[in-house]
Design a protein around this motif. Structure first.
Motif, short mmCIF file in Angstrom:
data_model
loop_
_atom_site.label_atom_id
_atom_site.label_comp_id
_atom_site.label_asym_id
_atom_site.label_seq_id
_atom_site.Cartn_x
_atom_site.Cartn_y
_atom_site.Cartn_z
N ASP A 39 0.83 -1.21 0.00
CA ASP A 39 0.00 0.00 0.00
C ASP A 39 0.87 1.26 0.00
O ASP A 39 0.58 2.23 -0.70
N LEU A 40 1.94 1.21 0.81
CA LEU A 40 2.80 2.40 0.89
C LEU A 40 3.46 2.68 -0.46
O LEU A 40 3.45 3.82 -0.93
N SER A 41 3.99 1.64 -1.10
CA SER A 41 4.68 1.88 -2.38
C SER A 41 3.71 2.38 -3.45
O SER A 41 4.05 3.25 -4.24
N ARG A 42 2.49 1.83 -3.44
CA ARG A 42 1.49 2.29 -4.43
C ARG A 42 1.20 3.78 -4.24
O ARG A 42 1.17 4.56 -5.19
N GLU A 43 1.01 4.19 -2.98
CA GLU A 43 0.72 5.61 -2.70
C GLU A 43 1.92 6.51 -3.01
O GLU A 43 1.75 7.64 -3.45
N LEU A 44 3.13 5.99 -2.76
CA LEU A 44 4.33 6.78 -3.07
C LEU A 44 4.41 7.04 -4.57
O LEU A 44 4.70 8.16 -5.02
N ALA A 45 4.12 5.99 -5.35
CA ALA A 45 4.17 6.13 -6.81
C ALA A 45 3.14 7.15 -7.28
O ALA A 45 3.41 8.00 -8.13
N LYS A 46 1.94 7.08 -6.68
CA LYS A 46 0.87 8.01 -7.07
C LYS A 46 1.29 9.45 -6.74
O LYS A 46 1.09 10.37 -7.53
N GLU A 47 1.90 9.60 -5.57
CA GLU A 47 2.35 10.93 -5.13
C GLU A 47 3.44 11.47 -6.06
O GLU A 47 3.46 12.65 -6.38
N MET A 48 4.33 10.59 -6.51
CA MET A 48 5.46 11.04 -7.33
C MET A 48 5.08 11.29 -8.78
O MET A 48 5.57 12.20 -9.42
N PHE A 49 4.21 10.40 -9.33
CA PHE A 49 3.96 10.45 -10.77
C PHE A 49 2.49 10.61 -11.15
O PHE A 49 2.16 10.52 -12.34
N GLY A 50 1.60 10.75 -10.20
CA GLY A 50 0.17 10.78 -10.52
C GLY A 50 -0.23 9.45 -11.12
O GLY A 50 0.24 8.41 -10.68
N ASN A 51 -1.05 9.51 -12.17
CA ASN A 51 -1.45 8.24 -12.79
C ASN A 51 -0.66 7.96 -14.06
O ASN A 51 -1.00 7.07 -14.84
N ASP A 52 0.44 8.72 -14.26
CA ASP A 52 1.21 8.58 -15.50
C ASP A 52 2.04 7.31 -15.56
O ASP A 52 2.43 6.85 -16.63
N VAL A 53 2.38 6.80 -14.38
CA VAL A 53 3.32 5.68 -14.31
C VAL A 53 2.62 4.45 -13.76
O VAL A 53 1.95 4.51 -12.73
N LYS A 54 2.78 3.34 -14.45
CA LYS A 54 2.16 2.08 -14.03
C LYS A 54 3.01 1.46 -12.91
O LYS A 54 4.24 1.51 -12.95
N VAL A 55 2.33 0.90 -11.91
CA VAL A 55 3.07 0.28 -10.80
C VAL A 55 3.07 -1.24 -10.97
O VAL A 55 2.03 -1.84 -11.19
N ALA A 93 13.11 12.03 -4.52
CA ALA A 93 11.69 12.01 -4.91
C ALA A 93 10.90 11.12 -3.94
O ALA A 93 9.78 11.48 -3.53
N LEU A 94 11.46 9.98 -3.57
CA LEU A 94 10.77 9.08 -2.63
C LEU A 94 10.63 9.75 -1.26
O LEU A 94 9.57 9.66 -0.61
N ASN A 95 11.69 10.41 -0.81
CA ASN A 95 11.62 11.09 0.50
C ASN A 95 10.58 12.20 0.52
O ASN A 95 9.85 12.36 1.50
N LYS A 96 10.51 12.92 -0.59
CA LYS A 96 9.53 14.01 -0.70
C LYS A 96 8.11 13.43 -0.65
O LYS A 96 7.23 13.95 0.05
N ALA A 97 7.92 12.34 -1.37
CA ALA A 97 6.60 11.71 -1.41
C ALA A 97 6.24 11.12 -0.04
O ALA A 97 5.10 11.23 0.42
N LEU A 98 7.22 10.53 0.62
CA LEU A 98 6.99 9.96 1.95
C LEU A 98 6.56 11.05 2.93
O LEU A 98 5.61 10.88 3.71
N LYS A 99 7.22 12.18 2.84
CA LYS A 99 6.88 13.30 3.73
C LYS A 99 5.46 13.79 3.44
O LYS A 99 4.68 14.04 4.36
N ALA A 100 5.13 13.86 2.15
CA ALA A 100 3.78 14.32 1.77
C ALA A 100 2.73 13.36 2.31
O ALA A 100 1.68 13.79 2.81
N LEU A 101 3.00 12.06 2.26
CA LEU A 101 2.03 11.08 2.77
C LEU A 101 1.91 11.18 4.29
O LEU A 101 0.83 10.97 4.85
N LYS A 102 3.02 11.51 4.95
CA LYS A 102 2.97 11.69 6.41
C LYS A 102 2.16 12.94 6.75
O LYS A 102 1.32 12.93 7.64
N ASP A 103 2.41 14.02 6.01
CA ASP A 103 1.72 15.29 6.27
C ASP A 103 0.22 15.18 6.01
O ASP A 103 -0.58 15.79 6.71
#
Ligand code: GLU
Length: 266
Positions: free
Chosen positions: A71-87, A241-251
């Protein structure tokens, strides 16, 4: 003259070989950074566990992999790339996760992986995304109630490539350590009475108790196991990019939502 010609020919052949290698797909190219590749291919491949309840476990009924790391990796990908990138997800074990990162089969490992100095020589890590600690799992009523009971003649089960297998030799030098390929095999062996205890992170052991409550954790935790996401060495942009996304998910509270869904005890 003959020699010069031969050398010239060899030089040409070797440059052709280099060019051919450079032209090959994702797996061989070491030059382009992983984040650039993910964007080009519009696909990110996460290395996750398939054998670890609560973090990454393949559900035999649905064939889907489920858990906190998923779940965390899926949300990180969404945060980093929106729906542009397939997971996509690929199975890693404790033993295979670093080789699979380094040969390009996976872009990032989100798989109960402890950040430590030894591993930092081989891969780059993000910030800590979860704090665990090593403990012991035994059958309820076992004589083993902590590290002090792991004397000569006792057997502890662990998984190859884990920090747990290394730490237990240091913390209980007299016990014999039997190493398995993954956590499903190690737990099956414990249930079959092949060892007195199984050792790994408390958070993983809680998943085993959930599967079979006739087992329990004993003796508290005796190491610190901060989990990080690992990427191939030299990929600062991807780590950032991952750290930024992780922080955004925490916030945003998303991180807590995912954590509370899977982690009930800590
Ligand atoms: N966190 C420990 C490690 O990274 C144990 C869990 C695992 O084997 O993945 O080795």
């Amino acid at each position: 003259m003959f020699k010069t010609k031969k050398l010239f020919k060899m030089a040409i052949l070797s440059s052709i070989a280099t060019l051919m290698l450079a032209g090959c797909g994702k797996e061989e190219s070491g030059s382009k950074d992983v984040l650039g590749q993910i964007k080009d291919e519009k696909k990110i491949v996460f290395g996750v566990k398939h054998d670890t309840r609560l973090f990454g476990l393949k559900n035999p009924e649905t064939g889907k992999v489920e858990g906190f790391d998923i779940d965390l990796s899926r949300e990180l990908a969404k945060e980093m790339f929106g729906n542009d990138v397939k997971v996509e997800y690929k199975e890693v074990t404790s033993k295979t996760r670093v080789p699979l990162l380094n040969n390009g089969k996976v872009d990032a490992v989100v798989a109960t992986m402890t950040i430590n100095e030894e591993r930092k020589k081989e891969v780059d890590f993000t910030d800590v995304y979860f704090d665990a600690g090593q403990s012991l799992l035994v059958k309820k009523g076992s004589k083993v109630q902590g590290l002090e009971d792991l004397k000569k003649g006792t057997k502890v089960l662990a998984v190859k490539g884990s920090t747990s297998a290394i730490n237990i030799r240091e913390k209980a030098p007299e016990t014999s350590v039997l190493e398995y390929e993954n956590y499903a095999e190690a737990f099956t062996a414990l249930k079959a009475g092949k060892g007195d205890a199984l050792t790994t992170d408390d958070a993983i052991l809680y998943g085993m108790v959930e599967e079979d409550p006739s087992f329990e954790l004993v003796g508290g935790t005796f190491t610190e196991e901060p989990y990080g996401i690992a990427v191939k060495k030299g990929n600062k942009e991807l780590v950032d990019a991952l750290n930024k996304a992780l922080k955004a998910l925490k916030d945003s509270g998303k991180y807590d939502e995912i954590k509370n869904k899977w982690i009930k005890q800590q």
